[in-house]
Design an enzyme around this catalytic site. Sequence first.
Site, PDB file in Angstrom:
ATOM      1  CD1 TRP A 102      -2.492  -2.000   1.720  1.00  0.00           C
ATOM      2  CD2 TRP A 102      -3.094  -0.916  -0.135  1.00  0.00           C
ATOM      3  NE1 TRP A 102      -3.595  -2.634   1.190  1.00  0.00           N
ATOM      4  CE2 TRP A 102      -3.981  -1.991   0.056  1.00  0.00           C
ATOM      5  CE3 TRP A 102      -3.270  -0.089  -1.256  1.00  0.00           C
ATOM      6  CZ2 TRP A 102      -5.042  -2.268  -0.829  1.00  0.00           C
ATOM      7  CZ3 TRP A 102      -4.329  -0.361  -2.127  1.00  0.00           C
ATOM      8  CH2 TRP A 102      -5.191  -1.433  -1.912  1.00  0.00           C
ATOM      9  CG  ASP A 172      -3.462   4.012   4.019  1.00  0.00           C
ATOM     10  OD1 ASP A 172      -4.538   3.882   4.622  1.00  0.00           O
ATOM     11  OD2 ASP A 172      -3.190   3.411   2.959  1.00  0.00           O
ATOM     12  CE  LYS A 196      -9.220  -2.610   3.641  1.00  0.00           C
ATOM     13  NZ  LYS A 196      -7.995  -2.262   2.926  1.00  0.00           N
TER      14      LYS A 196
HETATM   15  C1  LIG Z   1      -7.624  -1.555   1.851  1.00  0.00           C
HETATM   16  C2  LIG Z   1      -6.526  -0.551   1.898  1.00  0.00           C
HETATM   17  C3  LIG Z   1      -6.437   0.495   0.954  1.00  0.00           C
HETATM   18  C4  LIG Z   1      -7.401   0.634  -0.220  1.00  0.00           C
HETATM   19  O1  LIG Z   1      -8.623   1.103   0.184  1.00  0.00           O
HETATM   20  P1  LIG Z   1      -9.748   1.523  -0.873  1.00  0.00           P
HETATM   21  O2  LIG Z   1     -10.807   2.124  -0.022  1.00  0.00           O
HETATM   22  O3  LIG Z   1     -10.175   0.271  -1.586  1.00  0.00           O
HETATM   23  O4  LIG Z   1      -9.157   2.493  -1.841  1.00  0.00           O
HETATM   24  C5  LIG Z   1      -5.424   1.424   1.107  1.00  0.00           C
HETATM   25  N1  LIG Z   1      -4.543   1.343   2.125  1.00  0.00           N
HETATM   26  C6  LIG Z   1      -4.598   0.350   3.040  1.00  0.00           C
HETATM   27  C7  LIG Z   1      -3.601   0.319   4.148  1.00  0.00           C
HETATM   28  C8  LIG Z   1      -5.588  -0.625   2.948  1.00  0.00           C
HETATM   29  O5  LIG Z   1      -5.640  -1.612   3.857  1.00  0.00           O
END
Ligand SMILES: *Cc1c(COP(=O)(O)O)cnc(C)c1O
Length: 360
Positions: A102, A172, A196
């Site tokens: 990511w 993030d 999540k």
């Molecule tokens: C799942 C995830 C993403 C992507 O998320 P989207 O909402 O599908 O764009 C980005 N960064 C991390 C750390 C993730 O776990």
Amino acid sequence: MKRVYNFSPGPAMLPTAVLETAQAQMLDWDGSGMSVMEISHRSEAFADLLAQTKQLLRDLLNIPSNYQILFMPGGAKTQFAMIPMNLLADNTQANYCVTGTWSELALREAERYGDVTRVLPAQANPDIASIPAQSEWNINPDAKYFYYTPNETLQGLAFPNIPDVSMPLVADMTSCLLSQEIDISRFGLIYASAQKNLGQAGVTVVIVRDDLISAPQTCTPSMFSYENFRDSDSLYNTSPTYAIYIMNLVLQHWQAQGGMPEIVKNNVAKKTLLYDCIDNSDFYTNKITPAFRSSMNVTFNLPTPELEALFVDEAAKQDLLNLTGHKKVGGIRASIYNAMPLAGVQALVNFMQHFAVEHT
Ligand SMILES: *Cc1c(COP(=O)(O)O)cnc(C)c1O
């Protein structure tokens, strides 16, 4: 009706009580005679819901008053572009600490808008087992911000500490927000898409310090401007009303359960149970150095890829679903976000012990 244990990395399980409330309120929300899906995002009722959702986030995460909470569409990946577009208006330099898939994707997107420094040497093998000590990092002291991914969802690798840097930290937290206590004041900007730990797909929470919001780079679409979302109180366009409603229910649920202390207690119990099972066996292996192991995404391998495929199939027959590791990484991954009950992890551990005996 049956409910399975869903170990998916996202969209993830939601607390059953939340789904039941949503079901009960589907046709008539709060005496309105309408579903939340049908009410105006500009109505007083929705304004109250939005304000309450913000307050729940503020209370649970202890968010100081000099931070804005924005609800934005587009998912976490949209933030990969929004962050450089908004934060690099007057200085185009940024630090990116790449520790997995990511953060690598975020760096590549930022390179389109700014002048990016790689804090760690590019990895030949993306599956690093630990993060080098900060004394070994290559930090550009003139950069506008320092970007990192506290929990790498694919690799199951997490930072044990918050980096200590002189510029605003951008994180993030898509796969770890609301899973542990954090000191928000250490950060410039935090974001997480909801599917999540926070709710369903369709909305991303951005927590940003007031002074970091300013007019973005000139060509930035108005939908990508933090300034516009702050000035419109996240109602710049038709907001993802139902996704915000589900987040509200999830936050209410955790607050009623006892808030962060209770969430942390559950998460520690779950990860301890699972990592102990792996460490106490010769059959399962986890490649990550213990101090860097994720509490949310537990990755492991079996002796062969064939056994891993069989493991996933047999687990599914026991209603333990979505255990295949990401195709970039392989192996097995059990995502155990807040809504996964301890009983789900216990069922997985029982299955793992049984499977190891049968195939050793
Ligand atoms: C799942 C995830 C993403 C992507 O998320 P989207 O909402 O599908 O764009 C980005 N960064 C991390 C750390 C993730 O776990």
